[in-house]
Design a protein around this motif. Structure first.
Motif, PDB file in Angstrom:
ATOM      1  N   ASP A  87      20.590   8.217   2.335  1.00 49.98           N
ATOM      2  CA  ASP A  87      19.485   8.740   1.050  1.00 49.98           C
ATOM      3  C   ASP A  87      18.321   8.007   1.261  1.00 49.98           C
ATOM      4  O   ASP A  87      18.320   6.777   1.666  1.00 49.98           O
ATOM      5  CB  ASP A  87      20.103   8.379  -0.254  1.00 49.98           C
ATOM      6  N   VAL A  88      17.360   8.585   1.090  1.00 52.18           N
ATOM      7  CA  VAL A  88      16.109   8.291   1.063  1.00 52.18           C
ATOM      8  C   VAL A  88      15.241   8.234  -0.452  1.00 52.18           C
ATOM      9  O   VAL A  88      15.193   9.433  -1.033  1.00 52.18           O
ATOM     10  CB  VAL A  88      14.819   8.965   1.802  1.00 52.18           C
ATOM     11  N   ILE A  89      15.309   7.088  -0.835  1.00 55.87           N
ATOM     12  CA  ILE A  89      14.547   7.085  -2.222  1.00 55.87           C
ATOM     13  C   ILE A  89      12.925   6.796  -2.274  1.00 55.87           C
ATOM     14  O   ILE A  89      12.436   6.056  -1.660  1.00 55.87           O
ATOM     15  CB  ILE A  89      15.046   5.729  -2.889  1.00 55.87           C
ATOM     16  N   ASP A  90      12.154   7.398  -3.091  1.00 58.65           N
ATOM     17  CA  ASP A  90      10.922   7.574  -3.016  1.00 58.65           C
ATOM     18  C   ASP A  90      10.346   7.448  -4.497  1.00 58.65           C
ATOM     19  O   ASP A  90      10.778   8.142  -5.555  1.00 58.65           O
ATOM     20  CB  ASP A  90      10.206   8.950  -2.604  1.00 58.65           C
ATOM     21  N   GLY A  91       9.530   6.400  -4.797  1.00 55.79           N
ATOM     22  CA  GLY A  91       9.018   6.013  -6.103  1.00 55.79           C
ATOM     23  C   GLY A  91       7.551   6.055  -6.309  1.00 55.79           C
ATOM     24  O   GLY A  91       6.859   5.944  -5.306  1.00 55.79           O
ATOM     25  N   GLN A  92       7.023   6.522  -7.279  1.00 54.49           N
ATOM     26  CA  GLN A  92       5.608   6.347  -7.650  1.00 54.49           C
ATOM     27  C   GLN A  92       5.119   6.016  -9.033  1.00 54.49           C
ATOM     28  O   GLN A  92       5.851   6.153  -9.900  1.00 54.49           O
ATOM     29  CB  GLN A  92       4.978   7.690  -7.363  1.00 54.49           C
ATOM     30  N   ILE A  93       3.964   5.064  -9.271  1.00 54.33           N
ATOM     31  CA  ILE A  93       3.339   4.825 -10.422  1.00 54.33           C
ATOM     32  C   ILE A  93       2.144   5.063 -10.586  1.00 54.33           C
ATOM     33  O   ILE A  93       1.143   4.485  -9.656  1.00 54.33           O
ATOM     34  CB  ILE A  93       3.879   3.278 -10.812  1.00 54.33           C
ATOM     35  N   GLU A  94       1.458   6.095 -11.203  1.00 56.11           N
ATOM     36  CA  GLU A  94       0.088   6.365 -11.348  1.00 56.11           C
ATOM     37  C   GLU A  94      -0.768   5.390 -11.762  1.00 56.11           C
ATOM     38  O   GLU A  94      -0.467   4.137 -12.314  1.00 56.11           O
ATOM     39  CB  GLU A  94      -0.143   7.158 -12.738  1.00 56.11           C
ATOM     40  N   GLY A  95      -1.762   5.102 -10.497  1.00 55.05           N
ATOM     41  CA  GLY A  95      -2.626   3.978 -10.593  1.00 55.05           C
ATOM     42  C   GLY A  95      -2.129   2.572 -10.093  1.00 55.05           C
ATOM     43  O   GLY A  95      -2.953   1.625  -9.833  1.00 55.05           O
ATOM     44  N   VAL A  96      -0.896   2.690  -9.480  1.00 54.87           N
ATOM     45  CA  VAL A  96      -0.431   1.649  -8.952  1.00 54.87           C
ATOM     46  C   VAL A  96       0.277   1.778  -7.384  1.00 54.87           C
ATOM     47  O   VAL A  96      -0.334   1.082  -6.543  1.00 54.87           O
ATOM     48  CB  VAL A  96       0.720   1.119  -9.584  1.00 54.87           C
ATOM     49  N   GLY A  97       0.753   2.819  -7.273  1.00 60.25           N
ATOM     50  CA  GLY A  97       1.104   3.107  -5.734  1.00 60.25           C
ATOM     51  C   GLY A  97       2.249   3.748  -5.586  1.00 60.25           C
ATOM     52  O   GLY A  97       2.968   4.453  -6.585  1.00 60.25           O
ATOM     53  N   THR A  98       2.895   3.661  -4.483  1.00 52.55           N
ATOM     54  CA  THR A  98       4.318   4.176  -4.319  1.00 52.55           C
ATOM     55  C   THR A  98       5.069   3.303  -3.353  1.00 52.55           C
ATOM     56  O   THR A  98       4.581   2.078  -2.946  1.00 52.55           O
ATOM     57  CB  THR A  98       4.173   5.379  -3.077  1.00 52.55           C
ATOM     58  N   LEU A  99       6.470   3.720  -3.629  1.00 57.22           N
ATOM     59  CA  LEU A  99       7.279   2.935  -2.385  1.00 57.22           C
ATOM     60  C   LEU A  99       8.525   3.925  -1.906  1.00 57.22           C
ATOM     61  O   LEU A  99       8.610   4.983  -2.415  1.00 57.22           O
ATOM     62  CB  LEU A  99       8.053   1.685  -3.417  1.00 57.22           C
ATOM     63  N   GLN A 100       9.091   3.311  -1.050  1.00 61.65           N
ATOM     64  CA  GLN A 100      10.359   3.962  -0.424  1.00 61.65           C
ATOM     65  C   GLN A 100      11.456   3.052  -0.006  1.00 61.65           C
ATOM     66  O   GLN A 100      11.020   1.879   0.471  1.00 61.65           O
ATOM     67  CB  GLN A 100       9.965   4.886   0.688  1.00 61.65           C
ATOM     68  N   LEU A 101      12.572   3.409  -0.194  1.00 61.09           N
ATOM     69  CA  LEU A 101      13.712   2.641   0.552  1.00 61.09           C
ATOM     70  C   LEU A 101      14.652   3.629   1.081  1.00 61.09           C
ATOM     71  O   LEU A 101      14.839   4.680   0.245  1.00 61.09           O
ATOM     72  CB  LEU A 101      14.282   1.961  -0.830  1.00 61.09           C
ATOM     73  N   LYS A 102      15.018   3.012   2.284  1.00 63.16           N
ATOM     74  CA  LYS A 102      16.379   4.095   2.915  1.00 63.16           C
ATOM     75  C   LYS A 102      17.579   3.343   2.770  1.00 63.16           C
ATOM     76  O   LYS A 102      17.442   2.128   3.117  1.00 63.16           O
ATOM     77  CB  LYS A 102      15.722   4.393   4.415  1.00 63.16           C
ATOM     78  N   VAL A 103      18.438   4.023   2.461  1.00 64.52           N
ATOM     79  CA  VAL A 103      19.889   3.453   2.302  1.00 64.52           C
ATOM     80  C   VAL A 103      20.693   3.586   3.599  1.00 64.52           C
ATOM     81  O   VAL A 103      20.973   4.862   4.092  1.00 64.52           O
ATOM     82  CB  VAL A 103      20.715   3.974   1.086  1.00 64.52           C
ATOM     83  N   GLY A 104      20.916   2.544   4.168  1.00 69.07           N
ATOM     84  CA  GLY A 104      21.710   2.370   5.563  1.00 69.07           C
ATOM     85  C   GLY A 104      22.981   2.419   5.593  1.00 69.07           C
ATOM     86  O   GLY A 104      23.784   2.461   4.397  1.00 69.07           O
ATOM     87  N   PRO A 105      23.900   2.321   6.411  1.00 69.87           N
ATOM     88  CA  PRO A 105      25.327   2.459   6.727  1.00 69.87           C
ATOM     89  C   PRO A 105      25.758   1.164   5.832  1.00 69.87           C
ATOM     90  O   PRO A 105      25.024   0.324   5.568  1.00 69.87           O
ATOM     91  CB  PRO A 105      25.878   2.504   8.082  1.00 69.87           C
ATOM     92  N   ALA A 106      27.082   1.292   5.465  1.00 68.23           N
ATOM     93  CA  ALA A 106      27.318  -0.166   4.594  1.00 68.23           C
ATOM     94  C   ALA A 106      27.670  -1.029   5.411  1.00 68.23           C
ATOM     95  O   ALA A 106      27.762  -1.215   6.643  1.00 68.23           O
ATOM     96  CB  ALA A 106      29.184   0.257   4.244  1.00 68.23           C
ATOM     97  N   ALA A 107      27.370  -2.457   4.753  1.00 62.34           N
ATOM     98  CA  ALA A 107      27.424  -3.456   5.244  1.00 62.34           C
ATOM     99  C   ALA A 107      28.688  -3.896   6.043  1.00 62.34           C
ATOM    100  O   ALA A 107      29.755  -3.869   5.386  1.00 62.34           O
ATOM    101  CB  ALA A 107      26.864  -4.593   4.510  1.00 62.34           C
TER     102      ALA A 107
END
Length: 234
Positions: A214-234
């Protein structure tokens, strides 16, 4: 005399700062629990602000993870959840800060994720045990670059998160139960806040599980964005 150690001490945790080469060194990571009404309800623990005050938990600075990272799906969970949050960076220390003076202690803001082993958290919660195994998870405190906004109190900003392009969370910072001023003032009754303290201010409704790939994308107005990719299990 130079101090000698048996092995190399951990590196200083830090976050990139927009427009600067110097990084913001991290002191502590604080998290506000159940700070949006709709999320409190979906977690089965509604909040009555008239008789309650904010509550907090902490994570080790070593859990800090930059945006755009790929992290392993963590061990001992089958229900790993995202929580999108506005992150507040303290720039000036203080103790017993008044709400009226809270803005003087703000350095800036970032987008954040409080990744959670929800199954372990709920078991601990229901048994009255600490949340550490559910919350203080390796690579679980995701943070985008810090946007310097000295003295600025964000009281309204659109916030959203999507997984694989599908919107899961969408709210506004104006729906915080305890706002930025209230959080700073209340937390400073318990701790001497220090430069480099990050406060994750809480997540709105819509939290849910992710799986490897899964790929997670987030944003907050006036602040920015972020992204996180979920890899295979540890």
């Amino acid at each position: 005399m130079t101090t000698q150690y048996l092995w190399a001490p951990p590196a200083v945790q830090s976050v990139a700062v927009r427009g600067q080469t110097a990084r913001l060194p991290i002191n502590r990571l604080f998290f506000v629990g159940r700070n949006y009404h709709a999320h409190a309800v979906e977690m089965g623990k509604p909040v009555d602000k008239s008789v309650e005050r904010p509550f907090y938990f902490t994570k080790a600075p070593q859990t800090l993870t930059p945006s755009s990272a790929t992290v392993a799906y963590p061990p001992e969970t089958a229900n790993y959840h995202f929580e999108m949050e506005l992150v507040l960076a303290i720039g000036t220390g203080g103790f017993r800060i008044s709400q009226a003076d809270a803005h003087q202690h703000i350095y800036g803001y970032a987008c954040g994720l409080d990744m959670t082993r929800r199954d372990l958290q709920l078991v601990a919660r229901d048994k009255g045990r600490p949340w550490d195994l559910g919350k203080d998870v390796e690579n679980s405190s995701v943070c985008s670059e810090i946007v310097p906004m000295p003295g600025v109190v964000i009281d309204k900003a659109d916030l959203s998160l999507s997984v694989n392009g599908q919107v899961k969370q969408h709210s506004n910072v104006d729906k915080l139960i305890w706002d930025i001023r209230e959080i700073i003032a209340d937390l400073s009754l318990f701790y001497h806040l220090q430069p480099g303290d990050l406060i994750y201010t809480g997540t709105p409704e819509g939290v849910g599980a992710v799986v490897s790939g899964d790929v997670i994308d987030g944003q907050i107005e006036g602040v920015g964005t972020l992204q996180l990719k979920v890899g295979p299990a540890a």
